[in-house]
Scaffold this active site. Structure first.
Site, PDB file in Angstrom:
ATOM      1  N   GLU A 169      42.474  38.998  32.643  1.00  0.00           N
ATOM      2  CA  GLU A 169      43.749  37.765  32.070  1.00  0.00           C
ATOM      3  C   GLU A 169      44.344  36.659  31.072  1.00  0.00           C
ATOM      4  O   GLU A 169      43.894  36.801  30.029  1.00  0.00           O
ATOM      5  CB  GLU A 169      43.630  36.777  33.423  1.00  0.00           C
ATOM      6  CG  GLU A 169      45.127  36.011  33.945  1.00  0.00           C
ATOM      7  CD  GLU A 169      45.987  37.381  34.498  1.00  0.00           C
ATOM      8  OE1 GLU A 169      46.436  37.417  33.596  1.00  0.00           O
ATOM      9  OE2 GLU A 169      46.096  37.100  35.867  1.00  0.00           O
ATOM     10  N   HIS A 210      41.697  41.173  41.237  1.00  0.00           N
ATOM     11  CA  HIS A 210      40.645  40.945  41.653  1.00  0.00           C
ATOM     12  C   HIS A 210      41.001  40.313  42.935  1.00  0.00           C
ATOM     13  O   HIS A 210      41.593  40.264  43.271  1.00  0.00           O
ATOM     14  CB  HIS A 210      40.061  40.517  41.199  1.00  0.00           C
ATOM     15  CG  HIS A 210      41.041  38.995  40.486  1.00  0.00           C
ATOM     16  ND1 HIS A 210      41.024  37.985  41.087  1.00  0.00           N
ATOM     17  CD2 HIS A 210      41.750  39.192  39.187  1.00  0.00           C
ATOM     18  CE1 HIS A 210      41.780  37.030  40.655  1.00  0.00           C
ATOM     19  NE2 HIS A 210      42.204  37.557  39.537  1.00  0.00           N
TER      20      HIS A 210
END
Length: 203
Positions: free
Chosen positions: A100, A16
């Protein structure tokens, strides 16, 4: 390491784009922090780079499956990357296993904050970053076990948007990197990681 986790795969990985917490050096983990302007630009750039890789490899974007972590910063990156590829921004899959890893009680803190508050835990982490579990969080080892079953769903030529920790887990599971080296690898934003032939490289 299981044989299924190491069978040859070919896919592209995008981390990202930048968030304000990234820019401030804050531990982000599973907190849902949006992209900043730099991150939005990085997301579009990574989409153009991924498109270039697919074209150079003689691939067809219409045959690629796209999958993202469900967190906001990865979904925003995926949308902007797909727009840069001139694709429908919303036609992609999300998989919870690509989140994550959690920093637990440390999320929102900087490493300087953590060193001040938890010097003993910082020393413990330095001894074995792969297996260290932050208070209330996850280790890289735990993340790798979460990601491992997802690998069995991976199709050839897939384009994945996820996080730095997930990239490091994949470098171990797919790319053969050691668990000693993986936690220290820098995962650059705005670039594309290419996994193939049980190895990886920046594309």
């Amino acid at each position: 390491m299981s044989g299924s986790a190491r069978r040859e795969r070919r896919f592209l990985f995008i981390r990202h784009g930048e968030t304000d917490w990234n820019a401030e050096g804050r531990l982000q983990g599973q907190k849902d922090i949006p992209l900043n302007q730099v991150g939005q630009d990085q997301a579009a750039l990574s989409g153009r780079r991924a498109l270039g890789v697919v074209k150079r490899d003689g691939g067809d974007l219409s045959q690629c499956r796209f999958v993202s972590s469900p967190l906001g910063r990865t979904c925003e990156t995926m949308r902007l990357a797909r727009l840069a590829m001139r694709l429908d921004p919303d036609t992609y899959d999300r998989d919870e296993r690509l989140r994550e890893f959690s920093f637990g009680e440390w999320e929102g803190l900087t490493w300087a904050d953590v060193k001040l508050r938890c010097p003993d835990l910082i020393r413990e982490r330095r001894r074995d970053k792969w297996h260290f579990v932050p208070p209330g969080g996850e280790s890289y080892a735990m993340l790798a076990e979460r990601v491992r079953p997802w690998l069995d769903t991976l199709s050839d030529g897939e384009i994945v948007v996820s996080h730095g920790g997930v990239a490091r887990a994949l470098m171990v599971l797919v790319g053969g990197l050691s668990t000693l080296a993986a936690p220290n690898i820098e995962i650059t934003q705005g670039r594309v990681l290419k996994f193939e032939r049980n190895s990886f490289a920046w594309a």
